[in-house]
Design a protein around this motif. Structure first.
Motif, short mmCIF file in Angstrom:
data_model
loop_
_atom_site.label_atom_id
_atom_site.label_comp_id
_atom_site.label_asym_id
_atom_site.label_seq_id
_atom_site.Cartn_x
_atom_site.Cartn_y
_atom_site.Cartn_z
N SER A 177 0.86 -1.18 0.00
CA SER A 177 0.00 0.00 0.00
C SER A 177 0.89 1.23 0.00
O SER A 177 1.78 1.36 0.85
CB SER A 177 -0.91 0.00 1.24
OG SER A 177 -1.66 1.19 1.32
N GLN A 178 0.69 2.09 -0.95
CA GLN A 178 1.53 3.27 -1.11
C GLN A 178 0.74 4.53 -0.79
O GLN A 178 -0.34 4.75 -1.35
CB GLN A 178 2.08 3.35 -2.54
CG GLN A 178 3.07 4.50 -2.74
CD GLN A 178 3.68 4.48 -4.12
OE1 GLN A 178 3.32 3.65 -4.95
NE2 GLN A 178 4.58 5.40 -4.38
N GLU A 179 1.27 5.31 0.15
CA GLU A 179 0.62 6.56 0.49
C GLU A 179 0.85 7.59 -0.60
O GLU A 179 1.97 7.74 -1.10
CB GLU A 179 1.15 7.08 1.83
CG GLU A 179 0.79 6.21 3.02
CD GLU A 179 1.21 6.83 4.33
OE1 GLU A 179 1.73 7.97 4.29
OE2 GLU A 179 1.03 6.19 5.38
N PRO A 180 -0.17 8.32 -1.00
CA PRO A 180 -0.02 9.30 -2.09
C PRO A 180 0.75 10.52 -1.62
O PRO A 180 0.79 10.85 -0.43
CB PRO A 180 -1.46 9.65 -2.44
CG PRO A 180 -2.22 9.44 -1.16
CD PRO A 180 -1.55 8.29 -0.46
N SER A 181 1.36 11.21 -2.58
CA SER A 181 2.07 12.45 -2.25
C SER A 181 1.09 13.57 -1.91
O SER A 181 1.38 14.44 -1.10
CB SER A 181 2.95 12.88 -3.43
OG SER A 181 2.17 12.97 -4.62
N ASN A 182 -0.09 13.49 -2.49
CA ASN A 182 -1.14 14.47 -2.19
C ASN A 182 -2.07 13.88 -1.12
O ASN A 182 -2.69 12.84 -1.33
CB ASN A 182 -1.94 14.79 -3.45
CG ASN A 182 -2.96 15.89 -3.21
OD1 ASN A 182 -3.23 16.28 -2.06
ND2 ASN A 182 -3.53 16.41 -4.29
N PRO A 183 -2.17 14.51 0.07
CA PRO A 183 -3.01 13.96 1.14
C PRO A 183 -4.47 13.78 0.75
O PRO A 183 -5.19 13.00 1.37
CB PRO A 183 -2.86 15.00 2.26
CG PRO A 183 -1.61 15.75 1.96
CD PRO A 183 -1.49 15.75 0.47
N CYS A 184 -4.91 14.50 -0.27
CA CYS A 184 -6.31 14.38 -0.69
C CYS A 184 -6.56 13.11 -1.50
O CYS A 184 -7.71 12.68 -1.64
CB CYS A 184 -6.71 15.60 -1.52
SG CYS A 184 -6.62 17.16 -0.59
N ASP A 185 -5.49 12.52 -2.03
CA ASP A 185 -5.65 11.30 -2.83
C ASP A 185 -5.73 10.07 -1.92
O ASP A 185 -5.36 10.11 -0.75
CB ASP A 185 -4.48 11.14 -3.80
CG ASP A 185 -4.47 12.25 -4.85
OD1 ASP A 185 -5.53 12.84 -5.07
OD2 ASP A 185 -3.38 12.51 -5.40
N GLU A 186 -6.19 8.95 -2.48
CA GLU A 186 -6.34 7.72 -1.72
C GLU A 186 -5.06 6.88 -1.79
O GLU A 186 -4.28 7.00 -2.73
CB GLU A 186 -7.51 6.89 -2.28
CG GLU A 186 -8.86 7.58 -2.17
CD GLU A 186 -9.96 6.74 -2.80
OE1 GLU A 186 -9.65 5.96 -3.71
OE2 GLU A 186 -11.12 6.87 -2.38
N ASN A 187 -4.88 6.03 -0.76
CA ASN A 187 -3.80 5.05 -0.81
C ASN A 187 -4.01 4.11 -1.99
O ASN A 187 -5.13 3.72 -2.28
CB ASN A 187 -3.75 4.24 0.49
CG ASN A 187 -3.12 5.03 1.62
OD1 ASN A 187 -3.06 6.24 1.56
ND2 ASN A 187 -2.65 4.34 2.63
N ARG A 188 -2.90 3.74 -2.64
CA ARG A 188 -2.98 2.81 -3.75
C ARG A 188 -2.52 1.43 -3.28
O ARG A 188 -1.49 1.29 -2.62
CB ARG A 188 -2.09 3.26 -4.91
CG ARG A 188 -2.48 4.60 -5.50
CD ARG A 188 -3.86 4.59 -6.11
NE ARG A 188 -3.96 3.68 -7.24
CZ ARG A 188 -5.08 3.43 -7.89
NH1 ARG A 188 -6.22 4.01 -7.50
NH2 ARG A 188 -5.10 2.61 -8.92
N VAL A 189 -3.30 0.42 -3.60
CA VAL A 189 -3.02 -0.95 -3.18
C VAL A 189 -2.60 -1.76 -4.41
O VAL A 189 -3.20 -1.65 -5.47
CB VAL A 189 -4.26 -1.59 -2.52
CG1 VAL A 189 -4.12 -3.09 -2.40
CG2 VAL A 189 -4.49 -0.97 -1.15
#
Length: 715
Positions: free
Chosen positions: A273-285
């Protein structure tokens, strides 16, 4: 050194005669791609370990053939279709899609080049779309651009392939043939990971393999004990071997966090799971399913964390782990994922959805597989304020036929527990009282193997008791329930069989006021550990359910984990690094005798190595149990030999301690004899050392400690 100088001078003279310039910029020299001229780089291991992907050469370019040949006016439409298909697999570079056009006809040539950001995306695109059917006339043929060079080097004349001599692989189950019938376990403490034999007869461990920094987060045995998996930044790896642990396969998955084996060890699921650089975006799995033996990616899944977070928590970023749950027993035929209003069931022959569509179930919130059969149990909660009751359904796979359904009224929550042989399913239902202000708990017991799957309702004697723990007896017909209020709840044992009516559940006994909040059955059934973990400070009670009696009690202060060995002979209790003190593990016999204890600072993990199922049928196992005395003679003799050896070792240890004591006494007697004259002088000639021959006298001694003179001036 002189010889080297002479040789260099000769080379320089030869080069000068040939007119060759020796002023070479070695940094400008580049070897052909993939060539090392027989010289292995010093950092080759590091390169392979990290699985670095460089954006160089043409490893990230694919060639898609068998495209429609279209005129210029349809060019844009065809490009849009291709881009839509291939952008789902990876990121296509800017200007990374090129379709050549015939200069005379102004039509496309029927193929295109696609350039991805990474070679991994390109390889995945080839695997996923080679053979893709765009329409009846156009089936994609996809190749890596780099492969064309390989194809061009194919000789014109056929030559028979070189037949290599057969070399048998290692026996990965060799550990099962241990002459002492011991079991292995793995521990992690500090930077070290160790695999050890449990030599309970000798009350000690025996080292099998030790390695520092073997994993970067945790280790995990495969379900049948064949492999030990380690987790790293660049992916996972499995290890095994006949006499040691060699790396058998690697699985590239950067930033992998969790892994899960299929029950038959054919497949490995990895999760990141990768945290996005933009806090408004969702984590990508990202989830990959690998073939364990070949390392090939059989199927991958990508999406936002919300897409995989339905149905509970337990993994990362709100994701329930394992996301994919395996069904069909050890054959690894099916796996399924919970979605919104559906359960997606895949089969492993093609890794596609059964019937190419998910099982639609409105508002489904949970499901679980039978451990042995392709049967799904699913739970749908109450809807419409009670107008639509909750229900539990049993669904056959792959037909998706509903085998049984039970409506549950006034239910607030529900949990499902399968018996290990898939013979019974217990559904714990928390129901509202009439006032809706409180709940009580009951059980719906499904007899899966019987005709029409009959269901029984079980309520506790005091139905208002809180259920703390529930556990089926492995391979058996009994179950245990901890109920009541902490810190001393009751523990009740039930059987799905009774002496009068085999089709009715019956209570065996209730143990009152026990310091327990967890149940740990022996893998062979019959015995159970009633444990008080966390706030109950490691209280242990070893209970024989056949005889309904306590065999012994014990304590492992601050114990965090308890695990039976796969044979049901020994129990391990451990204190991991969640506590700062008393880290380590204890090994107990099945009846509660503490055999040995090992302390380890910064202790993280203890895992018994699983064993594969026995090849013996239940009838053969029963025959062995009946004739156990005949088989046990050999082992009784071995036990006696070990006991005699231990007794001899104990005698030798006591003898050495006695000799050490005698040496110590002798040394002090010699020193006393040497100092005898000095003691006599200090006693004013008295020769005796016996205290009772002396009279104690008090003597006052005045001693001037300090003299000072101070002059005072008067005004």
């Amino acid at each position: 050194m002189a010889a080297e100088v002479m040789l260099m001078n000769e080379i320089e003279a030869k080069v000068a005669n040939l007119g060759i310039d020796m002023n070479i910029d070695f940094n400008s020299i580049q070897l052909p791609r993939g060539e090392d001229c027989g010289i292995i780089s010093d950092d080759e291991d590091v390169y392979h370990e990290d699985q670095l992907e460089y954006d160089s050469g043409f490893g990230n370019v694919i060639v898609v053939d068998n495209l429609p040949v279209v005129p210029r006016e349809k060019f844009e439409k065809l490009e849009g279709v291709i881009r839509k298909i291939y952008s789902q697999i990876g990121v296509i570079k800017e200007d990374g899609l090129w379709m050549p056009v015939d200069s005379e006809t102004k039509k496309t040539l029927g193929y295109c080049f696609i350039e991805y950001n990474t070679p991994k995306e390109a390889v995945l695109a080839k695997e996923k779309t080679n053979g893709y059917k765009l329409d009846r006339s156009h089936i994609f043929a996809v190749n890596m651009f780099d492969d064309f060079d390989k194809y061009m080097r194919v000789p014109d004349e056929w030559a028979p392939p070189e037949i290599k001599p057969y070399t048998p692989g290692e026996n990965l189950q060799k550990w099962l043939t241990d002459e002492k019938a011991r079991d292995q376990f793995v521990i992690r403490a500090g930077t070290d990971t160790e695999v050890l034999w449990n030599d309970a007869r000798q009350s000690k461990t025996e080292l099998v393999y030790r390695r520092a920094y073997w994993t970067e987060s945790f280790v995990q045995w495969s379900p049948l004990g064949t492999y030990l998996a380690t987790v790293h930044r660049q992916g996972a790896a499995v290890w095994g071997g006949a006499s040691t642990f060699n790396r058998l396969m690697r699985y590239a998955h950067p930033q992998v966090k969790l892994i899960d084996f299929s029950p038959g060890e054919k497949f490995l699921v990895t999760y990141s799971s990768q945290e996005p650089s933009n806090p408004c975006d969702e984590n990508r799995v990202v989830i990959n399913i690998f073939d364990v033996r070949t390392g090939k990616v059989m199927r991958d899944f990508n999406g936002s964390a919300d897409e995989f977070a339905i149905g509970g928590a337990g993994g990362g970023a709100g994701v329930s782990w394992p996301i994919f749950r395996w069904g069909g027993g050890k054959e690894d035929k099916y796996f399924a994922k919970l979605g919104k209003n559906m359960i997606s069931v895949y089969e492993t022959e093609t890794f596609s959805l059964i019937d190419k569509k998910s099982l639609k179930v409105e508002n489904v919130v949970d499901f679980s597989w039978s451990p042995t059969d392709p049967i799904l149990a699913l739970f749908v909660p109450e809807l419409g304020g009670g107008n639509q009751p909750a229900r539990v359904s049993l669904v056959q796979i792959p037909s998706k036929v509903e085998l049984r359904q039970k409506n549950l009224f006034s239910v607030s929550d529900c949990k499902m527990y399968w018996q290990s042989n898939g013979e019974y399913l217990a559904v714990k239902a928390d129901r509202y009282t009439k006032t809706k202000k409180s709940t009580y708990t009951g059980f719906e017991l499904f007899r899966i193997k019987e005709r029409d799957i009959p269901i029984e309702v079980l309520e506790l004697d005091n139905k208002n008791d809180k259920i703390i723990a529930f556990a089926w007896e492995p391979k058996g017909h009994r179950f245990a329930v901890i109920h009541g209020d902490n810190p001393r709840p009751d523990i009740s044992f039930y059987s799905m069989k009774s002496s009068h009516n085999l089709g009715r559940v019956s209570k065996l006994t209730t143990l009152k006021g026990k310091q327990a909040n967890a149940l740990f059955w022996s893998p062979g059934g019959r015995f159970i550990v009633l444990a008080g973990l966390k706030g109950l400070n490691g209280q242990l009670e070893f209970f024989n359910v056949d005889e309904l009696e306590t065999m012994s009690t014990g304590e492992h202060f601050m114990a965090t984990d308890i695990e039976w060995d796969p044979t049901g002979r020994y129990v391990a209790t451990s204190v991991t690094s969640v506590h700062e003190m008393e880290n380590g593990f204890n090994i107990w016999s099945f009846h509660g005798k503490l055999l040995y204890r090992i302390l380890k600072d910064h202790f993280f993990q203890f895992l018994w190595r699983p064993r594969p199922p026995s090849f013996l049928s239940p009838e053969e196992e029963e025959a062995i149990a009946r004739n156990l005395k005949r088989y046990s003679k050999k082992y009784d003799a071995e036990d006696q030999d070990v006991s005699m050896l231990l007794s001899e070792q104990d005698r030798e240890k006591r003898r050495m301690l006695k000799e050490e004591w005698e040496r110590w006494v002798s040394e002090w007697r010699r020193a006393a004899e040497e100092e005898k004259m000095e003691r006599q002088r200090l006693r004013d000639g008295e020769a005796s050392d016996e205290e009772e021959e002396y009279e104690a006298k008090e003597v006052e001694v005045e001693e001037i400690l300090d003299v000072s003179e101070e002059i005072l001036f008067e005004e």
